[in-house]
Design a protein around this motif. Structure first.
Motif, short mmCIF file in Angstrom:
data_model
loop_
_atom_site.label_atom_id
_atom_site.label_comp_id
_atom_site.label_asym_id
_atom_site.label_seq_id
_atom_site.Cartn_x
_atom_site.Cartn_y
_atom_site.Cartn_z
N GLU A 30 82.60 19.84 164.14
CA GLU A 30 81.66 21.00 164.51
C GLU A 30 82.27 22.42 164.48
N ILE A 31 81.88 23.12 163.43
CA ILE A 31 82.46 24.43 163.07
C ILE A 31 81.54 25.60 163.67
N GLU A 32 81.89 26.38 164.50
CA GLU A 32 81.02 27.36 165.16
C GLU A 32 81.33 28.64 164.09
N ILE A 33 80.28 29.12 163.91
CA ILE A 33 80.19 30.44 163.09
C ILE A 33 80.18 31.58 163.84
N PRO A 34 81.04 32.81 163.85
CA PRO A 34 81.03 33.85 164.63
C PRO A 34 79.88 34.89 164.21
N GLU A 35 79.42 35.70 165.14
CA GLU A 35 78.53 36.68 164.70
C GLU A 35 78.96 37.64 163.53
N ASN A 36 80.45 37.87 163.66
CA ASN A 36 80.86 38.84 162.69
C ASN A 36 82.17 38.19 161.83
N LEU A 37 81.92 37.91 160.88
CA LEU A 37 83.10 37.29 159.94
C LEU A 37 83.74 38.25 158.99
N ALA A 38 84.53 39.24 159.51
CA ALA A 38 85.19 40.15 158.83
C ALA A 38 86.49 39.50 158.00
N ALA A 39 87.04 38.65 158.31
CA ALA A 39 88.15 38.07 157.66
C ALA A 39 88.22 36.53 158.01
N PRO A 40 88.73 35.62 156.86
CA PRO A 40 88.65 34.31 157.10
C PRO A 40 89.49 33.86 158.30
N LYS A 41 89.02 32.57 158.89
CA LYS A 41 89.80 31.91 159.83
C LYS A 41 90.41 30.55 159.40
N THR A 42 91.68 30.49 160.01
CA THR A 42 92.19 29.15 159.68
C THR A 42 92.65 28.25 161.11
N GLY A 43 92.41 26.94 160.89
CA GLY A 43 92.84 26.05 162.14
C GLY A 43 93.23 24.86 161.33
N THR A 44 93.89 24.00 162.25
CA THR A 44 94.46 22.62 161.79
C THR A 44 94.13 21.79 162.81
N VAL A 45 93.61 20.41 162.12
CA VAL A 45 93.35 19.22 162.87
C VAL A 45 94.39 18.21 162.61
N TRP A 69 87.09 27.48 167.58
CA TRP A 69 85.68 27.33 166.85
C TRP A 69 85.70 26.09 166.02
N ILE A 70 86.77 25.10 166.21
CA ILE A 70 86.95 23.79 165.63
C ILE A 70 86.50 22.98 166.70
N LYS A 71 85.53 22.06 166.78
CA LYS A 71 85.28 21.27 167.75
C LYS A 71 85.17 19.93 167.40
N LEU A 72 85.64 18.83 168.25
CA LEU A 72 85.37 17.40 167.81
C LEU A 72 84.32 17.12 168.52
N THR A 73 83.47 15.77 168.29
CA THR A 73 82.29 15.46 168.82
C THR A 73 82.93 14.60 170.20
N PRO A 74 82.03 14.39 171.03
CA PRO A 74 82.52 13.64 172.12
C PRO A 74 82.63 12.25 172.02
N THR A 75 82.41 11.67 170.74
CA THR A 75 82.61 10.32 170.57
C THR A 75 84.23 10.14 170.06
N PHE A 76 84.80 11.24 169.58
CA PHE A 76 86.14 11.27 169.04
C PHE A 76 86.95 12.12 169.84
N ALA A 77 86.49 12.85 170.71
CA ALA A 77 87.48 13.78 171.37
C ALA A 77 88.25 13.20 172.37
N GLY A 78 89.64 12.94 172.28
CA GLY A 78 90.41 12.31 173.17
C GLY A 78 90.41 10.95 173.23
N LYS A 79 89.65 10.20 172.35
CA LYS A 79 89.53 8.67 172.42
C LYS A 79 90.19 8.07 171.16
N PRO A 80 90.87 7.02 171.16
CA PRO A 80 91.32 6.29 170.11
C PRO A 80 90.16 5.87 169.02
N VAL A 81 90.63 6.06 167.78
CA VAL A 81 89.55 5.63 166.73
C VAL A 81 90.31 4.60 166.08
N ILE A 82 89.45 3.30 165.95
CA ILE A 82 90.01 2.23 165.41
C ILE A 82 89.32 2.02 164.06
#
Length: 556
Positions: free
Chosen positions: A359-374, A336-349
């Motif tokens: 970009e954070i995708e919000i689900p239809e039902n959010l009963a419990a918190p979600k956790t991810g890592t960048v 549910w965590i997305k990197l934009t095409p400009t930075f996905a898989g490309k080096p950042v100078i």
């Protein structure tokens, strides 16, 4: 009389050939000594555009000869076309040329000098002295010519020598008639080759070394060391990049005989990459590596369930030097965590700061918190940013006015009015009208403010009474259901409501009471009856807005 034997002769100036003696004391040279001891050479500059400083240089005498020091002059002091650093001492030799501003001086000595000893600052390369050559003794009248050698026999010419015999040397050249032959050369008379002076040593810059002259950017920033260049790269990267692409950096190091530090003109890569590679080769006293910093370290997103996409930003900052090269990725399990095409898989100078959108995708039902890592990995370190998606809590409802009386879960205001019977409403309305007019009359008796006429009430007195009554009511209601810290705000709010009520009541008195005529309006009974009727009328309107409700029977 020059007792030291050392002097300075003008080679370029308005009085060429004039000599200035150097005595044992320190001699300051400049064009504005203002009466101080020294040599004022301002008149020697003439119309030259190059000008020396008021106190340009200082000459001292040592056992090895005169010593010159630059006094931190803007234009600099040059010895044999080589600039000496401010405060640096250089021992001079006869014939040295000193350039200060538009005047050129030559060192002249009438005494024998001692060998030079190393001094702090620039070391003069000492060329080897030429070896003297003894002259050939002239011929005398008693010298006799050498006897003519016997020519070899015809058969012996061109034939190899016999075994065991020495070959016959060739015939020496015949001397000219009437001139005696020169004696054969010996070891003492053989001419030695001319010595060749070794090339000047190529200076090298150690870590923390100071440039011969500072490098000044077009913006005016001055750099005296490689550490200064590194600092400028962190503060004004674009300005230093322009100096590299224009060739001014390379020309500066080549002019100061530090070509090994000059950036390559044909280096591969973009201008930023060329500057980054060149900074990595400088002999600096501190590390030139970049350093990664990410903000925020933890990203919390609160949203209302029901789908959609929300965008958040991660700020990547380079707190070190040179170029920061980063790559970003999302750990598995957080689709549910997305990197934009400009930075996905490309080096950042990153030179200074780069903002990376997520970009954070919000689900239809959010009963419990979600956790991810960048994860951000770079040549300046790595960071892990935790992203947490939580459900947005429902906003707190504003309590009804009646909750201040009945507490939480009490009836609303209209329901509270509807519960009151018709007779009670009319009685309360009539009584309320009388109380309001009585407060206005009582406030009018206070010595505050002035009314339009004697018959009409004054304003400041009723305002004071109404504000006091409103503040007391607000504090009383809050003390019943609230906390002690809520009492001052409640009292202030009640006073404001009282001031507003006083203004409305006084305005009604001045607008309605004159209708009765001068005599009834001045009578307390006339104005009292009028306000009792107004109060009963307002109570009658409440019957239309909130009709009385029949009493509910208790359940059996």
């Amino acid at each position: 009389m020059n007792q030291s034997g050392w002097s300075l002769e003008v080679v370029r100036g308005t009085e060429v050939g004039r000599s200035y003696a150097l005595d044992g004391a320190a001699t300051v040279v400049g064009n504005a000594l203002n009466g101080s001891p020294g040599l004022d050479l301002g008149h020697q500059e003439g119309s030259s555009p190059r000008r020396m400083a008021g106190r340009q240089a200082q000459f001292d005498l040592s056992p090895q000869g005169p010593v010159v020091r630059d006094l931190d002059s803007p234009g600099g002091t040059f010895v044999n076309r080589q600039r000496i650093l401010p405060g640096q001492a250089l021992t001079l030799q006869p014939g040295d040329l000193i350039q200060i501003g538009g005047v050129q001086l030559k060192v002249v000595s009438n005494v024998a000098t001692r060998p030079l000893e190393p001094t702090s600052g620039l070391e003069r390369p000492t060329p080897p002295k030429p070896v003297p050559h003894p002259a050939t003794p002239p011929p005398t009248s008693s010298s006799k010519p050498s006897p003519r050698p016997t020519p070899p026999s015809p058969g012996s010419q061109g034939s190899p020598p016999r075994p065991g015999t020495n070959p016959t040397p060739p015939n020496p050249p015949r001397p000219a008639p009437g001139r005696p032959a020169a004696p054969p050369p010996t070891d003492s008379t053989r001419r030695a080759p001319e010595p060749v002076a070794p090339p000047l040593p190529r200076p090298s810059l150690a870590k923390g070394g100071v440039f011969p002259v500072p490098f000044v950017l077009k913006s005016g920033t001055s750099c005296r060391t490689c550490d200064d260049l590194l600092t400028v790269s962190a503060q004004r990267w674009e300005a230093l990049r322009d100096e590299l692409t224009s060739g001014r950096l390379a020309a500066f190091f080549a002019t100061n005989r530090l070509a090994e530090l000059a950036p390559e003109a044909n280096a591969p890569g973009t201008a930023d990459e060329r500057l980054d590679a060149w900074l990595a080769q400088l002999p600096t006293t501190r590390s030139s590596l970049p350093e990664l910093d990410v903000h925020p370290e933890t990203l919390t997103v609160r949203a209302v369930a029901g789908g959609g996409v929300t965008r958040q930003v991660l700020a990547i900052t380079n707190t070190g030097y040179r170029l920061l090269r980063s790559t970003l990725r999302v750990e598995p399990g957080a689709a549910w965590i997305k990197l934009t095409p400009t930075f996905a898989g490309k080096p950042v100078i990153t030179v200074d700061r780069t903002e990376v959108p997520l970009e954070i995708e919000i689900p239809e039902n959010l009963a419990a918190p979600k956790t991810g890592t960048v994860v951000i990995e770079s040549n300046g370190g790595s960071r892990r940013v935790t992203v947490r998606l939580e459900r947005l809590p429902a906003p707190e409802s504003i309590p009804e006015l009646s909750s201040a009386i009945y507490g939480e879960g009490g009836p609303d205001l209209l329901e509270l009015v509807a519960r009151q019977p018709t007779g009670l409403r009319l009685a309360l309305g009539t009584l309320g009208g009388l109380v309001l007019r009585s407060l206005v009359a009582l406030g009018g008796q206070l010595p505050l403010g002035q009314g339009a006429t004697e018959a009409l009430p004054r304003l400041l007195g009723p305002v004071l009474l109404f504000a006091t009554a409103g503040s007391a009511i607000g504090v009383a209601l809050t003390a019943k259901r609230g906390e002690a810290r809520d009492l001052p705000p409640a009292g202030f709010a009640g006073a404001c409501v009282g001031v507003l009520g006083a203004a409305i009541v006084v305005a009604l008195c001045r607008a309605v009471e004159p209708i009765l005529g001068p005599a009834p309006s001045r009578s307390i009974w006339g104005s009292g009856i009028l306000w009792a009727v107004l109060g009963a009328g307002i109570a009658g309107l409440s019957l239309l807005v909130a009709p009385p409700r029949p009493a509910t029977e208790p359940e059996s």
